[in-house]
Design a protein around this motif. Structure first.
Motif, PDB file in Angstrom:
ATOM      1  N   TYR A 199       5.998   6.284 -11.564  1.00  0.00           N
ATOM      2  CA  TYR A 199       5.171   7.264 -11.509  1.00  0.00           C
ATOM      3  C   TYR A 199       5.089   8.056 -10.293  1.00  0.00           C
ATOM      4  O   TYR A 199       5.014   9.424  -9.958  1.00  0.00           O
ATOM      5  CB  TYR A 199       3.785   7.028 -11.867  1.00  0.00           C
ATOM      6  CG  TYR A 199       2.947   8.204 -12.218  1.00  0.00           C
ATOM      7  CD1 TYR A 199       2.889   8.670 -13.402  1.00  0.00           C
ATOM      8  CD2 TYR A 199       1.996   8.837 -11.311  1.00  0.00           C
ATOM      9  CE1 TYR A 199       2.043   9.833 -13.565  1.00  0.00           C
ATOM     10  CE2 TYR A 199       1.147   9.742 -11.404  1.00  0.00           C
ATOM     11  CZ  TYR A 199       0.928  10.383 -12.558  1.00  0.00           C
ATOM     12  OH  TYR A 199       0.250  11.280 -12.621  1.00  0.00           O
ATOM     13  N   GLN A 200       5.218   7.136  -9.249  1.00  0.00           N
ATOM     14  CA  GLN A 200       5.090   7.556  -7.668  1.00  0.00           C
ATOM     15  C   GLN A 200       6.301   8.316  -7.409  1.00  0.00           C
ATOM     16  O   GLN A 200       6.312   9.416  -6.862  1.00  0.00           O
ATOM     17  CB  GLN A 200       4.871   6.693  -6.797  1.00  0.00           C
ATOM     18  CG  GLN A 200       3.302   6.054  -6.963  1.00  0.00           C
ATOM     19  CD  GLN A 200       3.271   4.943  -7.974  1.00  0.00           C
ATOM     20  OE1 GLN A 200       4.010   4.835  -8.929  1.00  0.00           O
ATOM     21  NE2 GLN A 200       2.366   3.874  -7.756  1.00  0.00           N
ATOM     22  N   ALA A 249       6.299  11.721  -9.285  1.00  0.00           N
ATOM     23  CA  ALA A 249       5.383  12.615  -8.569  1.00  0.00           C
ATOM     24  C   ALA A 249       6.045  13.402  -7.476  1.00  0.00           C
ATOM     25  O   ALA A 249       5.714  14.507  -7.272  1.00  0.00           O
ATOM     26  CB  ALA A 249       4.056  11.731  -8.169  1.00  0.00           C
ATOM     27  N   TYR A 296      -1.894   6.927  -5.414  1.00  0.00           N
ATOM     28  CA  TYR A 296      -1.650   6.175  -6.702  1.00  0.00           C
ATOM     29  C   TYR A 296      -1.954   4.507  -6.555  1.00  0.00           C
ATOM     30  O   TYR A 296      -1.903   3.917  -7.480  1.00  0.00           O
ATOM     31  CB  TYR A 296      -0.601   6.528  -7.538  1.00  0.00           C
ATOM     32  CG  TYR A 296      -0.778   8.074  -7.802  1.00  0.00           C
ATOM     33  CD1 TYR A 296      -1.744   8.545  -8.784  1.00  0.00           C
ATOM     34  CD2 TYR A 296      -0.030   9.009  -7.210  1.00  0.00           C
ATOM     35  CE1 TYR A 296      -1.991   9.887  -8.978  1.00  0.00           C
ATOM     36  CE2 TYR A 296      -0.359  10.297  -7.248  1.00  0.00           C
ATOM     37  CZ  TYR A 296      -1.252  10.710  -8.295  1.00  0.00           C
ATOM     38  OH  TYR A 296      -1.565  11.951  -8.456  1.00  0.00           O
ATOM     39  N   PHE A 316      -4.731   2.789  -8.537  1.00  0.00           N
ATOM     40  CA  PHE A 316      -4.628   3.006 -10.044  1.00  0.00           C
ATOM     41  C   PHE A 316      -4.622   1.314 -10.361  1.00  0.00           C
ATOM     42  O   PHE A 316      -3.801   0.734  -9.841  1.00  0.00           O
ATOM     43  CB  PHE A 316      -3.762   3.832 -10.411  1.00  0.00           C
ATOM     44  CG  PHE A 316      -4.201   5.229 -10.149  1.00  0.00           C
ATOM     45  CD1 PHE A 316      -4.660   5.738  -8.929  1.00  0.00           C
ATOM     46  CD2 PHE A 316      -4.481   6.119 -11.401  1.00  0.00           C
ATOM     47  CE1 PHE A 316      -5.159   7.139  -8.889  1.00  0.00           C
ATOM     48  CE2 PHE A 316      -5.185   7.296 -11.182  1.00  0.00           C
ATOM     49  CZ  PHE A 316      -5.312   7.839  -9.925  1.00  0.00           C
ATOM     50  N   VAL A 335       0.552   3.459 -14.240  1.00  0.00           N
ATOM     51  CA  VAL A 335      -0.216   4.456 -13.848  1.00  0.00           C
ATOM     52  C   VAL A 335      -1.056   5.174 -15.096  1.00  0.00           C
ATOM     53  O   VAL A 335      -2.300   5.603 -15.213  1.00  0.00           O
ATOM     54  CB  VAL A 335       0.369   5.584 -12.652  1.00  0.00           C
ATOM     55  CG1 VAL A 335      -0.608   6.662 -12.151  1.00  0.00           C
ATOM     56  CG2 VAL A 335       0.797   4.424 -11.842  1.00  0.00           C
ATOM     57  N   GLY A 348      -7.634   5.242 -13.100  1.00  0.00           N
ATOM     58  CA  GLY A 348      -8.004   5.392 -11.532  1.00  0.00           C
ATOM     59  C   GLY A 348      -9.462   4.883 -11.186  1.00  0.00           C
ATOM     60  O   GLY A 348     -10.060   4.527 -12.177  1.00  0.00           O
ATOM     61  N   ASP A 359      -9.325  11.665 -11.292  1.00  0.00           N
ATOM     62  CA  ASP A 359      -8.700  10.821 -10.254  1.00  0.00           C
ATOM     63  C   ASP A 359      -7.320  11.314 -10.001  1.00  0.00           C
ATOM     64  O   ASP A 359      -6.845  11.231  -9.014  1.00  0.00           O
ATOM     65  CB  ASP A 359      -8.873   9.285 -10.691  1.00  0.00           C
ATOM     66  CG  ASP A 359     -10.439   8.850 -10.594  1.00  0.00           C
ATOM     67  OD1 ASP A 359     -10.993   9.360  -9.762  1.00  0.00           O
ATOM     68  OD2 ASP A 359     -10.540   7.816 -11.277  1.00  0.00           O
ATOM     69  N   TYR A 360      -6.586  11.298 -11.057  1.00  0.00           N
ATOM     70  CA  TYR A 360      -5.215  11.722 -10.842  1.00  0.00           C
ATOM     71  C   TYR A 360      -4.860  12.858  -9.912  1.00  0.00           C
ATOM     72  O   TYR A 360      -3.702  12.806  -9.355  1.00  0.00           O
ATOM     73  CB  TYR A 360      -4.469  11.635 -12.267  1.00  0.00           C
ATOM     74  CG  TYR A 360      -4.293  10.714 -13.233  1.00  0.00           C
ATOM     75  CD1 TYR A 360      -5.759  10.151 -13.789  1.00  0.00           C
ATOM     76  CD2 TYR A 360      -3.152  10.050 -13.224  1.00  0.00           C
ATOM     77  CE1 TYR A 360      -5.425   8.818 -14.282  1.00  0.00           C
ATOM     78  CE2 TYR A 360      -3.113   8.681 -13.836  1.00  0.00           C
ATOM     79  CZ  TYR A 360      -4.398   8.133 -14.628  1.00  0.00           C
ATOM     80  OH  TYR A 360      -4.308   7.192 -15.008  1.00  0.00           O
ATOM     81  N   GLN A 362      -7.539  11.923  -6.163  1.00  0.00           N
ATOM     82  CA  GLN A 362      -6.852  11.145  -5.169  1.00  0.00           C
ATOM     83  C   GLN A 362      -5.980  11.676  -4.266  1.00  0.00           C
ATOM     84  O   GLN A 362      -5.901  11.324  -3.045  1.00  0.00           O
ATOM     85  CB  GLN A 362      -6.400   9.603  -6.225  1.00  0.00           C
ATOM     86  CG  GLN A 362      -7.477   8.922  -6.629  1.00  0.00           C
ATOM     87  CD  GLN A 362      -8.288   8.182  -5.450  1.00  0.00           C
ATOM     88  OE1 GLN A 362      -8.011   7.502  -4.578  1.00  0.00           O
ATOM     89  NE2 GLN A 362      -9.704   8.420  -5.314  1.00  0.00           N
ATOM     90  N   TYR A 405       2.062  14.054 -14.925  1.00  0.00           N
ATOM     91  CA  TYR A 405       1.751  13.094 -16.050  1.00  0.00           C
ATOM     92  C   TYR A 405       2.247  13.804 -17.362  1.00  0.00           C
ATOM     93  O   TYR A 405       2.748  13.223 -18.375  1.00  0.00           O
ATOM     94  CB  TYR A 405       0.526  12.574 -16.397  1.00  0.00           C
ATOM     95  CG  TYR A 405      -0.681  13.593 -16.110  1.00  0.00           C
ATOM     96  CD1 TYR A 405      -1.100  14.152 -17.229  1.00  0.00           C
ATOM     97  CD2 TYR A 405      -1.665  13.114 -15.108  1.00  0.00           C
ATOM     98  CE1 TYR A 405      -2.179  15.239 -17.271  1.00  0.00           C
ATOM     99  CE2 TYR A 405      -2.754  14.069 -14.659  1.00  0.00           C
ATOM    100  CZ  TYR A 405      -3.060  14.840 -16.172  1.00  0.00           C
ATOM    101  OH  TYR A 405      -4.390  15.912 -15.982  1.00  0.00           O
TER     102      TYR A 405
END
Ligand SMILES: *Cc1c(COP(=O)(O)O)cnc(C)c1O
Length: 465
Positions: A51-52, A55, A80, A83, A88, A106, A113-114, A117, A233
């Motif tokens: 996910y990171q 992103a 993240y 989380f 995630v 989160g 939060d997504y 944060q 996402y």
């Protein structure tokens, strides 16, 4: 990347200026000057990333010129790390071609939060680089306040004041805010309603002298950086379900139109999204709009899904701007009509364009509860009322076979235990990280509903005389 206002008059800004500015000076919302796009091969190469990592790839074009790849990677990593789920944003299957994406892992158990944060860390980074600091002020009826507080806590360059109406939020929601003991977090229980809180915040921002003196800022849902972080996402779900070689449909429980607009951005970037199903509760301004072409304000009624109890969807302006081929003057005229008469009607061509991609569906509280019960009985998945609206909307829409539909689950069921218990007879417990929420000490100040008192309180708290 440069950003332009939807009303065509404010100066174009860089990403870091847009981050700190929020609303444009002409009253419009900032959008990228052009939509960055990925080729089919580029999208295919995003498969299998964490996910990171994803992103970073998705946000990179939007922050070009403001953040280096290394800086972006570091901010994403920090954002993240808090989380709870290794994925995630995990996808769960409810039936053939029916999925939910859980966006509640989160720190405050809601999808905000997504974005927040990331935004909290981005604010801190940009402010430190500039050697400046800000004071964030906001009003909340529940969810947004806690997500903003968790995003800003312990950041050196930020103080945050959040007003909630005294005695009018749920215990869980209040405690998620007031048990944060960080020295830069200042909760205020205002003796009034949520509207009083909002009016007080508006009055502070309207006082230009005070606004400049305190470097007031907001983290509300019109901030572009929040939209940007939410685009990720949509790619995450799309790639998991076969994009770019297969299309996908998203069903989104909608209030301010921020979340679903992020999906629209993913589509503009090249993700093959066939349709968006926009779910609403009885506060159905968007559903009525998609049915009639007229955006018309009505009073707000309370429902089981309070985060969607809204009168106006402020982010919709960004979609209008594109539908009107980025004609800022046209958007400005529509918004002026709306302010004056509480209604506007969209012309035939832009309307047709929007209807090709969006469908609005409304759910009553009774239907919402029925879906919560049915999904629990048939799959074991426990939905909160907002997420249930997405799932129900996904099921109502007619789709060809073989197109996966992803409903976005925007809150953990334990945030709305009464509604979930009424629907299923089962009271969801808080996850472990919040299990002792009711034993934690609270910290907040009670203030009368008076702007002068509020101003004095903020000055005193920040030791400004
Ligand atoms: C904020 C919120 C929504 C609405 O999202 P928008 O981006 O305003 O459309 C839906 N569900 C939950 C749980 C929320 O907190």
């Amino acid at each position: 990347m440069r950003y332009v206002s939807t009303r065509g008059e404010a100066p174009a800004l860089s990403f870091d200026d847009v981050l700190l500015t929020g609303l444009a000076r002409d009253g419009g919302l900032y959008v990228p000057e052009h939509w960055p796009t990925f080729t089919v091969d580029e999208i295919r190469s995003l498969r299998g990333l964490s996910y990171q990592e994803l992103a970073v790839q998705v946000m990179k074009p939007f922050v070009a010129g403001s953040l280096t790849d290394e800086e972006l990677t570091e901010l994403v990593g920090r954002a993240y790390a808090t989380f709870e789920h290794a994925a995630v944003a995990p996808l769960k299957q409810l039936g053939p071609d029916q999925w939910v994406m859980e966006l509640f892992h989160g720190p405050t158990l809601a999808f905000k939060d997504y974005a927040l944060q990331f935004v909290g860390h981005a604010f801190e980074h940009v402010l430190k680089k500039r050697g400046s600091r800000i004071t964030i002020v906001g009003a909340t009826s529940g969810d947004t306040g806690s997500a903003a507080i968790e995003a800003c806590r312990d950041r050196d360059a930020i103080d945050i004041f959040i007003l909630h109406p005294k005695g009018r939020t749920s215990d869980v929601q209040r405690r998620q805010m007031t048990t944060v003991q960080a020295p830069n977090v200042h909760n205020i229980a205002l003796e009034g309603t949520f509207d009083d809180c909002q009016d007080a915040v508006k009055a502070l921002f309207a006082d230009t002298e005070f606004r400049d003196e305190m470097a007031l800022s907001a983290v509300n849902s019109i901030n572009w950086a929040r939209i940007m972080a939410q685009v990720v996402y949509y790619f995450w779900a799309g790639l998991s379900l076969g994009a770019p070689d297969r299309g996908v449909v998203f069903a989104v429980p909608t209030g301010n139109f921020g979340n679903v607009f992020a999906g629209y951005v993913a589509r503009r970037m090249g993700l093959p999204i066939e349709k968006f199903v926009v779910g609403s509760n009885s506060n159905d301004i968007l559903t009525r709009f998609f049915e009639t072409g007229a955006m018309t304000m009505e009073g707000v009624v309370p429902t089981l899904s309070p985060s969607m109890d809204i009168q106006v969807s402020s982010n919709f302006e960004r979609l209008l701007f594109d539908a009107y081929e980025r004609d800022g003057q046209a958007v400005k005229n529509l918004m002026a009509a709306f302010r004056q008469s509480g209604t506007y009607t969209v012309a035939e061509e832009p309307m047709a364009e929007m209807l090709g991609l969006f469908e609005g569906l409304r759910l009553s509280d009774e239907e919402t509860k029925a879906v919560i019960a049915e999904v629990r009985a048939t799959t074991g998945e426990l939905l909160d009322p907002h997420s249930a609206i997405a799932v129900a909307a996904a099921r109502k829409t007619g789709l060809p076979d073989g197109v996966p539909v992803v409903a976005l689950a925007t809150a953990h069921p334990a945030k709305f235990p009464d509604a979930v218990e009424a629907a299923t007879g089962h009271r969801p417990g808080l996850p472990e990280r919040l299990a002792d929420l009711f034993e934690r000490a609270e910290k907040f100040d009670v203030l009368p509903n008076d702007v002068a008192d509020l101003r004095a309180h903020i000055r005193k708290t920040l030791h400004v005389s």
